[in-house]
Write a protein that holds these residues in place. Structure first.
Motif, short mmCIF file in Angstrom:
data_model
loop_
_atom_site.label_atom_id
_atom_site.label_comp_id
_atom_site.label_asym_id
_atom_site.label_seq_id
_atom_site.Cartn_x
_atom_site.Cartn_y
_atom_site.Cartn_z
N GLN A 184 2.25 4.77 -0.42
CA GLN A 184 1.58 6.07 -0.35
C GLN A 184 2.37 7.12 -1.13
OE1 GLN A 184 -1.56 6.51 1.67
NE2 GLN A 184 -1.23 4.38 1.00
N GLN A 234 6.27 8.38 -0.52
CA GLN A 234 7.10 7.39 0.16
C GLN A 234 8.17 6.83 -0.77
OE1 GLN A 234 4.21 4.47 1.72
NE2 GLN A 234 4.78 5.14 3.78
N ASN A 276 0.83 -1.20 0.00
CA ASN A 276 0.00 0.00 0.00
C ASN A 276 0.87 1.26 0.00
OD1 ASN A 276 -2.19 1.68 -0.08
ND2 ASN A 276 -2.96 1.16 1.97
N VAL A 317 -2.00 3.62 7.82
CA VAL A 317 -2.08 3.01 6.50
C VAL A 317 -2.25 1.50 6.66
CG1 VAL A 317 -0.95 2.67 4.29
CG2 VAL A 317 -0.63 4.82 5.54
#
Length: 414
Positions: A24, A27, A22, A244
């Motif tokens: 983001q 990042q 996942n 997250v």
């Protein structure tokens, strides 16, 4: 050839990056991968940039070179882990935008077979000690992290020795696509349903307020696992400190929690091979008294098992107990993958070594001393070993004195 292979591979990579890790926006994604996994690593890098990653760093490894170093290198030099190895992670973790990590496994289960087991274990322990501050980021879910796999020729031939290399690799790809719920064409939808089922089981286990779970099997397993104070049952999805959601393991079938490090009693028998440092430990058993392993044995590589258990004091205690039904897709495949990522999701398992702080209430905000006070184990290692069988019976004992059937015949009965 697998029909629409390129399409399935692209879906797999995209799912790993966008749901597993996942990633983001902003990042940096660090991918650790053997050179055999280059095709998947490239697709994951592209997907990460499409998801808004600031950058993607790939740390390549090569098992053949690792074997050469382990065989010919001086132990002192191999254990001398330079500070840059730690800083290469912390610099990203501490920078604006932060970091997330993906480990791609394409291992040869026999990569280090025949080498000095003690040397392999000590070198591995030295690296764990050197990287301990970074491991706290992943063990505490401070960052998103994910482990996924792809076939290597050596791994595929290990599983299917009667097939040619290309056919063995294709067969293993098919198994990975199936067990990771990619074959159906919509892995996101399939995983949403799967995660809902695991979350329901997790919630039922937490509602029981258990003090311990008791494992029994005809192979001789008779093990009572007391749970840590404030223990909470978790399942597939985790949440980072920034909120997250991510999937640490692909695939995953487990519902798990933290044992109390001093409240495990009895004997347990391994039901699948345990791969450590490229070597295989088979048909092992361990006996616990007051939470500590006081006796052990194995039909193959018993000395290596001893080295693992002597890593530090915490290595002779367990930090995880996980429930997985015998009907899991990995187990139904009938294949022993010789890879912990898959085999731990084919059977109930325990883990020698460290607890995950998130498996006790509010644990990620506690100090090591506070975690120890709750019975959470501390160690340099976290080694999953499989103990579930087709006839496994698990009984939970609640804190108000009731006995509740949890597994019968290797299956959930809640």
């Amino acid at each position: 050839m697998i029909e629409q292979f390129d399409s399935l591979l692209a879906k797999y990579a995209d799912f790993i990056v966008r749901v597993g890790v996942n990633v983001q926006p902003g990042q940096t994604l660090i991918i650790a991968a053997p050179i055999a996994a280059a095709p998947l690593a490239r697709l994951c890098a592209a997907s990460a940039f499409d998801a808004g990653a600031r950058d993607v760093r790939v740390d390549w490894s090569d098992e053949a070179l690792t074997r050469i170093r382990m065989e010919k290198g001086a132990e002192e030099a191999l254990c001398d882990v330079k500070p840059y190895a730690l800083r290469s992670y912390l610099d990203y973790a501490e920078s604006e935008g932060g970091v997330c990590v993906l480990n791609i496994h394409a291992d040869d289960p026999d990569a280090l077979a025949g080498l000095d087991a003690g040397k392999v274990s000590r070198v591995s322990s030295a690296r764990r000690r050197a990287l301990k501050p970074w491991r706290s980021y992943t063990m505490n879910d401070r960052v998103q992290w994910c482990i996924a796999a792809m076939p290597s020729p050596a791994w595929a031939k290990k599983l299917f020795p009667d097939l040619g290399e290309a056919d063995a690799v294709e067969k293993l790809w098919g198994l990975i696509f199936d067990t990771c719920r990619v074959t159906g064409g919509d892995p996101v939808r399939e995983w949403q349903a799967h995660l809902a089922r695991l979350t329901d089981l997790q919630n039922k286990m937490n509602a029981l307020d258990l003090a311990s779970v008791h494992f029994e099997s005809a192979n001789g397993t008779d093990l009572t696992v007391g749970l840590a104070d404030g223990a909470v049952w978790e399942s597939a999805a985790s949440v980072s400190e920034k909120g997250v959601t991510f999937l640490p393991n692909i695939p995953t079938e487990e519902v798990f929690t933290a044992p109390h490090k001093d409240k495990v009693e009895g004997v347990v028998y391994g039901t699948k091979p345990y791969i450590h440092g490229g070597q295989t430990i088979r048909d092992f058993h361990v006996t616990f008294r007051h939470g500590r392993i006081v006796e052990y044995g194995a039909a193959e590589n018993e000395a290596l098992l001893g080295e693992v258990l002597d890593t530090d004091e915490g290595a002779r205690h367990i930090g995880e107990v996980a429930l997985v039904p015998a009907s899991s897709p990995i187990n139904r495949s009938g294949v022993i993958f010789c890879n912990t990522l898959f085999d731990e999701n084919a059977a109930c398992h325990i883990a020698f070594g460290a607890s995950y702080p998130g498996t006790t209430r509010g644990g990620t905000a506690l100090t090591e001393e506070q975690l120890l006070a709750r019975g959470m184990n501390q160690s340099l290692i976290h080694e999953d070993v499989m103990i579930g069988a087709a006839d496994t019976r698990i009984t939970g004992h609640t804190r108000d004195g009731r006995d509740v059937a949890i597994f019968d015949g290797g299956e959930w009965v809640l």
